[in-house]
Structures are given as structure tokens and as C-alpha cells.
Motif scaffolding. Structure first.
Motif, PDB file in Angstrom:
ATOM      1  N   HIS A   9       0.834  -1.204   0.000  1.00  0.00           N
ATOM      2  CA  HIS A   9       0.000   0.000   0.000  1.00  0.00           C
ATOM      3  C   HIS A   9       0.870   1.256   0.000  1.00  0.00           C
ATOM      4  CE1 HIS A   9      -3.617   2.365   0.782  1.00  0.00           C
ATOM      5  NE2 HIS A   9      -2.914   3.030   1.686  1.00  0.00           N
ATOM      6  N   GLU A  10       1.922   1.232   0.791  1.00  0.00           N
ATOM      7  CA  GLU A  10       2.825   2.375   0.810  1.00  0.00           C
ATOM      8  C   GLU A  10       3.528   2.550  -0.535  1.00  0.00           C
ATOM      9  OE1 GLU A  10       5.410   1.604   4.037  1.00  0.00           O
ATOM     10  OE2 GLU A  10       3.894   2.005   5.597  1.00  0.00           O
ATOM     11  N   ASP A  11       3.909   1.413  -1.148  1.00  0.00           N
ATOM     12  CA  ASP A  11       4.558   1.493  -2.462  1.00  0.00           C
ATOM     13  C   ASP A  11       3.604   2.057  -3.511  1.00  0.00           C
ATOM     14  OD1 ASP A  11       6.794   0.417  -1.295  1.00  0.00           O
ATOM     15  OD2 ASP A  11       6.406  -1.637  -1.999  1.00  0.00           O
ATOM     16  N   VAL A  39       1.549   6.469  -6.913  1.00  0.00           N
ATOM     17  CA  VAL A  39       0.478   7.419  -7.250  1.00  0.00           C
ATOM     18  C   VAL A  39       0.981   8.848  -7.117  1.00  0.00           C
ATOM     19  CG1 VAL A  39      -1.792   8.281  -6.564  1.00  0.00           C
ATOM     20  CG2 VAL A  39      -1.368   5.820  -6.662  1.00  0.00           C
ATOM     21  N   GLU A  40       1.764   9.101  -6.071  1.00  0.00           N
ATOM     22  CA  GLU A  40       2.312  10.452  -5.894  1.00  0.00           C
ATOM     23  C   GLU A  40       3.252  10.818  -7.028  1.00  0.00           C
ATOM     24  OE1 GLU A  40       1.573  12.762  -3.755  1.00  0.00           O
ATOM     25  OE2 GLU A  40       0.032  11.490  -2.844  1.00  0.00           O
ATOM     26  N   ASP A 100      -3.803  15.533 -12.215  1.00  0.00           N
ATOM     27  CA  ASP A 100      -4.922  15.697 -13.142  1.00  0.00           C
ATOM     28  C   ASP A 100      -5.019  17.177 -13.503  1.00  0.00           C
ATOM     29  OD1 ASP A 100      -7.290  15.784 -14.523  1.00  0.00           O
ATOM     30  OD2 ASP A 100      -8.457  14.666 -13.035  1.00  0.00           O
ATOM     31  N   PRO A 101      -4.904  17.516 -14.795  1.00  0.00           N
ATOM     32  CA  PRO A 101      -4.952  18.944 -15.155  1.00  0.00           C
ATOM     33  C   PRO A 101      -6.286  19.599 -14.845  1.00  0.00           C
ATOM     34  CG  PRO A 101      -5.002  17.560 -17.115  1.00  0.00           C
ATOM     35  CD  PRO A 101      -4.693  16.663 -15.952  1.00  0.00           C
ATOM     36  N   LEU A 155      -7.220   6.641  -9.449  1.00  0.00           N
ATOM     37  CA  LEU A 155      -7.875   7.820  -8.864  1.00  0.00           C
ATOM     38  C   LEU A 155      -7.208   8.170  -7.543  1.00  0.00           C
ATOM     39  CD1 LEU A 155     -11.585   6.687  -9.409  1.00  0.00           C
ATOM     40  CD2 LEU A 155     -10.141   7.949 -11.002  1.00  0.00           C
ATOM     41  N   SER A 156      -7.288   9.467  -7.171  1.00  0.00           N
ATOM     42  CA  SER A 156      -6.710   9.892  -5.889  1.00  0.00           C
ATOM     43  C   SER A 156      -7.495  11.078  -5.337  1.00  0.00           C
ATOM     44  CB  SER A 156      -5.230  10.258  -6.043  1.00  0.00           C
ATOM     45  OG  SER A 156      -5.088  11.422  -6.828  1.00  0.00           O
ATOM     46  N   ARG A 157      -7.316  11.301  -4.031  1.00  0.00           N
ATOM     47  CA  ARG A 157      -7.923  12.459  -3.349  1.00  0.00           C
ATOM     48  C   ARG A 157      -6.855  13.131  -2.508  1.00  0.00           C
ATOM     49  NH1 ARG A 157     -12.366  10.155   0.287  1.00  0.00           N
ATOM     50  NH2 ARG A 157     -12.621  12.352   0.853  1.00  0.00           N
ATOM     51  N   GLU A 158      -6.842  14.451  -2.536  1.00  0.00           N
ATOM     52  CA  GLU A 158      -5.856  15.181  -1.734  1.00  0.00           C
ATOM     53  C   GLU A 158      -6.247  15.181  -0.266  1.00  0.00           C
ATOM     54  OE1 GLU A 158      -5.122  19.072  -3.148  1.00  0.00           O
ATOM     55  OE2 GLU A 158      -4.223  18.422  -5.044  1.00  0.00           O
TER      56      GLU A 158
END
Length: 230
Positions: free
Chosen positions: A110-112, A117-118, A123-124, A149-152
Motif C-alpha cells: 500500500h505504501e509502495d 500514485v504520488e 490531473d490537469p 484515482l486519488s484524493r488530496e
């Protein structure tokens, strides 16, 4: 008168006993034995359990042997059960250790993944949920997708919604058309990777796909990105 006189023997202890008379001590001894035997017979007949017959004794002996065999069998069963229990405890410990190792590996993975992802370009278009990466391909009439997909500001609870793919391309019946594929449920914490395939209409050749992220069908948009189909 003096001529008829006969001598008389003097016996100071009374009359002399007969030579074959039974001694008194023997009489007492025999009497005691008889009384003791009678007492034993009386106690056995009146106060003790009845004596077993030959058949009853044989049955009792058989029952005793059967009970001994059952005891040995139960002893062996107990030993086998103890062995199985020890084996189960050892197996459970091994599974627990394996679970701990798997959880540690999952956390590292998960950390990897979070690190990967980072490293992806942002996403523009931005949005509540960002489409960090999307790849599409056609195979056997299916549109395969691979979307990250990601969320800040993820917080502690995953954000649920839908991913709607709107595919533009050409079909055999018209020059250009747009197709809405079956929506896919999402639950995005810090990030989520989606991988799968959706069926395309027969004879449809896609050129690009628009990833629309919604809170529900026809609901509020959470993010969007347009990507080519290879």
C-alpha cells in the motif's frame, strides 16, 4: 468277718477318668470352630450380598474384560485427540504468523502504491477526485480500462460514487457516435486503482474515452478526464 475284708483304693482326686475320654480343651476348640463357621455363614446369608453363581461370575469377568478394552480404546482415542489438538494449535499459530506477515506485506505494498500514485502527473482538470492515470484498449469487442484515482484530502472515510465511461468513436452504421458504458462503482480513500473491461456495441470503433466521476447516476460531478483509446 475279717476274712472277707477287701482293700479299697484311695483316690484323692475323685474317680479316675477313662483312658479314651476327649480332652476338655479339644471340645472347646471344636465348639469355637463350629460357632465361628456358623457366624460366618449367618453373616454371608443375612448381611452380605449374595454369592455369585458360575454363570454370573463368567458374565462379570466378561464385562470386566470389555470395560478394560473400552478403557484402553478411550485412552488411545484421547492420545490421538491430543495429537490432533497439538497439530491444530501449531497450524493455527502458523496461520497467525502468516497473517501477520501478509498484513505487513500488504501495508508495504500500500505504501509502495501510494508512492507510485504520488509520482504520477496530476490531473490537469483537478476536482474532488483526480484521474491521475487512465489507459484504454480494445480487445475482442471489449474496452479494457486501467484507471488510477486519488484524493488530496481523503480523511478517514472513503468517498463513494460512480465512474461513467463515455466513449466516442465510429460505428459501421454512422460516421461518428458516442456511447455511455455501464457505470462502475468506486470508493476512493487516498487512492484507488480500477481495472476491468466493459462490452462495446457491435461494430463500434472507439477513439477516445471520457472518465466522468459522479456521486450517483446523473448526480454531482466529482472529476473528469479525457484520454485516447489505443
Amino acid at each position: 468277718m475279717f476274712g472277707q475284708f477287701k482293700p479299697v483304693a484311695f483316690e484323692p482326686y475323685g474317680r479316675r477318668r477313662s483312658r479314651w475320654a476327649v480332652p476338655r480343651w479339644l471340645v472347646l476348640l471344636l465348639g469355637g470352630i463350629a460357632i465361628g463357621a456358623g457366624a460366618v455363614v449367618y453373616v454371608q446369608e443375612r448381611h452380605l450380598p449374595p454369592r455369585l453363581s458360575a454363570d454370573a461370575s463368567a458374565q462379570l469377568r466378561t464385562a470386566l474384560e470389555q470395560a478394560e478394552a473400552d478403557r484402553l480404546r478411550l485412552k488411545n482415542d484421547l492420545a490421538d485427540t491430543a495429537k490432533r489438538l497439538a497439530s491444530a494449535v501449531a497450524e493455527r499459530k502458523a496461520l497467525a504468523d502468516e497473517l501477520v506477515t501478509s498484513r505487513a506485506s500488504a501495508e508495504r505494498l500500500h505504501e509502495d502504491v501510494a508512492s507510485l500514485v504520488e509520482a504520477l502527473p496530476p490531473d490537469p482538470r483537478g476536482g474532488v477526485i483526480e484521474v491521475r492515470m487512465a489507459r484504454f484498449a480494445v480487445k475482442n469487442g471489449m474496452l479494457t480500462y486501467d484507471v488510477v484515482l486519488s484524493r488530496e484530502r481523503a480523511g478517514g472515510k472513503a468517498l463513494t460514487g460512480l465512474m461513467q465511461l463515455v466513449v466516442a468513436g465510429e460505428s459501421s452504421r454512422s460516421a461518428a457516435s458516442t456511447v455511455n458504458l455501464e457505470p462502475v462503482a468506486i470508493a476512493v480513500g487516498n487512492h484507488q486503482s480500477l481495472r476491468g473491461s466493459l462490452r462495446l456495441p457491435d461494430g463500434f470503433h472507439p477513439r477516445q474515452a471520457t472518465v466522468q466521476l459522479l456521486d450517483r447516476v446523473g448526480g454531482r460531478p466529482l472529476g473528469m478526464r479525457v484520454m485516447p483509446v489505443k
